[in-house]
Design an enzyme around this catalytic site. Structure first.
Site, PDB file in Angstrom:
ATOM      1  CG  HIS A  90      -2.403  -1.058   0.615  1.00 56.97           C
ATOM      2  ND1 HIS A  90      -2.617  -1.737   2.117  1.00 56.97           N
ATOM      3  CD2 HIS A  90      -2.429  -1.496   0.132  1.00 56.97           C
ATOM      4  CE1 HIS A  90      -3.812  -2.205   1.990  1.00 56.97           C
ATOM      5  NE2 HIS A  90      -3.263  -2.275   0.640  1.00 56.97           N
ATOM      6  CG  ASN A 146      -5.162  -9.803  13.524  1.00 55.33           C
ATOM      7  OD1 ASN A 146      -4.639  -9.503  13.710  1.00 55.33           O
ATOM      8  ND2 ASN A 146      -6.887 -10.154  14.065  1.00 55.33           N
TER       9      ASN A 146
HETATM   10  N1  APR Z   1      -1.024  -7.650  18.300  1.00 58.80           N
HETATM   11  C1  APR Z   1      -1.834  -8.454  16.595  1.00 58.80           C
HETATM   12  N2  APR Z   1      -3.118  -7.596  16.054  1.00 58.80           N
HETATM   13  C2  APR Z   1      -3.611  -6.566  16.869  1.00 58.80           C
HETATM   14  C3  APR Z   1      -2.637  -5.628  17.729  1.00 58.80           C
HETATM   15  C4  APR Z   1      -1.418  -6.592  17.894  1.00 58.80           C
HETATM   16  N3  APR Z   1      -1.140  -5.925  19.573  1.00 58.80           N
HETATM   17  N4  APR Z   1      -3.423  -4.701  17.631  1.00 58.80           N
HETATM   18  C5  APR Z   1      -4.306  -4.993  17.192  1.00 58.80           C
HETATM   19  N5  APR Z   1      -4.408  -6.116  15.985  1.00 58.80           N
HETATM   20  C6  APR Z   1      -5.400  -6.337  15.231  1.00 58.80           C
HETATM   21  C7  APR Z   1      -7.019  -6.199  15.144  1.00 58.80           C
HETATM   22  O1  APR Z   1      -7.466  -6.959  16.147  1.00 58.80           O
HETATM   23  C8  APR Z   1      -7.654  -5.972  13.772  1.00 58.80           C
HETATM   24  O2  APR Z   1      -7.661  -7.424  13.629  1.00 58.80           O
HETATM   25  O3  APR Z   1      -4.741  -5.751  14.111  1.00 58.80           O
HETATM   26  C9  APR Z   1      -6.317  -5.432  12.941  1.00 58.80           C
HETATM   27  C10 APR Z   1      -6.028  -4.479  12.635  1.00 58.80           C
HETATM   28  O4  APR Z   1      -6.782  -4.269  11.642  1.00 58.80           O
HETATM   29  P1  APR Z   1      -6.885  -2.563  10.891  1.00 58.80           P
HETATM   30  O5  APR Z   1      -7.453  -2.561  12.078  1.00 58.80           O
HETATM   31  O6  APR Z   1      -8.164  -3.409  10.001  1.00 58.80           O
HETATM   32  O7  APR Z   1      -5.941  -2.693   9.962  1.00 58.80           O
HETATM   33  P2  APR Z   1      -5.184  -3.757   8.381  1.00 58.80           P
HETATM   34  O8  APR Z   1      -5.270  -4.965   8.081  1.00 58.80           O
HETATM   35  O9  APR Z   1      -3.219  -3.498   8.074  1.00 58.80           O
HETATM   36  O10 APR Z   1      -6.119  -2.996   7.366  1.00 58.80           O
HETATM   37  C11 APR Z   1      -5.804  -2.783   5.747  1.00 58.80           C
HETATM   38  O11 APR Z   1      -7.029  -1.115   5.400  1.00 58.80           O
HETATM   39  O12 APR Z   1      -6.915   1.435   5.989  1.00 58.80           O
HETATM   40  C12 APR Z   1      -6.886   0.125   5.204  1.00 58.80           C
HETATM   41  O13 APR Z   1      -4.526   0.566   3.274  1.00 58.80           O
HETATM   42  C13 APR Z   1      -5.346   0.669   4.969  1.00 58.80           C
HETATM   43  O14 APR Z   1      -3.610  -0.960   5.359  1.00 58.80           O
HETATM   44  C14 APR Z   1      -5.153  -1.240   4.989  1.00 58.80           C
HETATM   45  C15 APR Z   1      -5.799  -1.363   5.178  1.00 58.80           C
END
Ligand code: APR
Length: 238
Positions: free
Chosen positions: A113, A206
């Site tokens: 991204h 996760n």
């Molecule tokens: N350790 C492991 N997992 C975690 C932790 C942690 N300390 N803290 C949070 N999480 C998990 C949350 O439970 C959630 O399922 O990480 C995940 C983060 O999800 P999102 O916030 O949706 O992030 P991501 O999946 O990377 O988003 C994907 O969406 O907005 C777009 O381009 C942006 O790259 C991003 C994409």
């Protein structure tokens, strides 16, 4: 240590915001559905940038400044150890736009991204490294034009980077590992299905089951900074 017969050769690791959460970087989907107080359509689409470039620049300038205040955590470091010590194929694909994987030491890494610390000139088309504030009047280091530089970040509705290379690696891998991603955003959310279809074992780590959790052979729940070092140790041995 994993027994030789079960040892994978090619590993593809997908990471998301959860891998950087333990470093103090906010994840995308907070409990309120907002990204640091903003709706994604106000800051992460090409339409938003055309409508209000100052707001979008201010948002990403703040994210870029925040990077100077955070450090790679044990999960980034463990993945860098895997990168350095894994003798087979490895590709770490991150959805994150921060630079914590590379600062942790990872090399076999792709940013699906884009990156906060890169700019893209809409005038001449060049992409380049960028430090500090960008703002709406930034001057392109390549063509010297002001006001045409945007963050080199893949927004909603845009094509993610390196998809051909990632697709080939997904088809080849025999272990697919997803770390810290909600599985809400495609194409990354669909990687597990490609890997599964091509015969890979699929492991997810996760805080909570992701949206694609049913596709994984195994789900380990907890913080990435604890789970990832333990998994790498398991794979590489003491
Ligand atoms: N350790 C492991 N997992 C975690 C932790 C942690 N300390 N803290 C949070 N999480 C998990 C949350 O439970 C959630 O399922 O990480 C995940 C983060 O999800 P999102 O916030 O949706 O992030 P991501 O999946 O990377 O988003 C994907 O969406 O907005 C777009 O381009 C942006 O790259 C991003 C994409």
């Amino acid at each position: 240590m994993v027994a030789n017969a079960e040892r994978p050769h090619a590993i593809l690791v997908l990471t998301g915001a959860g891998v950087s959460a333990d470093s103090g970087v906010a994840t995308f989907r907070g409990p309120d559905g907002l990204w640091e107080g903003h709706r994604v359509e106000d800051v992460a689409t090409p339409e938003a940038f055309r409508r209000d470039p100052d707001l979008v620049h201010a948002f990403y300038d703040a994210r870029r400044a925040k990077l100077e205040t955070v450090q790679p955590n044990a999960a980034h470091q463990a993945l860098a150890r895997l990168d350095a010590e894994w003798p087979g194929e490895l590709l770490i694909v991150t959805q994150n736009v921060d630079d914590l994987h590379e600062r942790g030491g990872a090399r076999r890494l792709l940013h699906l991204h884009g990156e906060l610390k890169r700019g893209w000139c809409l005038g001449c088309g060049e992409r380049f490294a960028w430090e500090g504030e960008m703002g709406a009047v930034a001057v392109c280091p390549s063509c010297d034009t002001a006001g045409k530089v945007r963050p080199d970040i893949v927004w909603f509705g845009e094509m993610p980077y390196e998809m051909e290379r990632i697709d080939a690696a997904l088809q080849r891998c025999d272990l697919f590992v997803s770390i810290g991603t909600s599985g809400a955003v495609y194409p990354a959310a669909g990687f597990v299905q490609t890997a599964l279809y091509c015969g890979a074992r699929c492991l997810e780590m996760n805080l909570e089951p992701s949206q694609g959790s049913i596709f994984f052979h195994e789900t380990r729940l907890g913080r990435a900074a604890e789970l990832v070092p333990a998994w790498v140790e398991e794979l590489l041995g003491g």
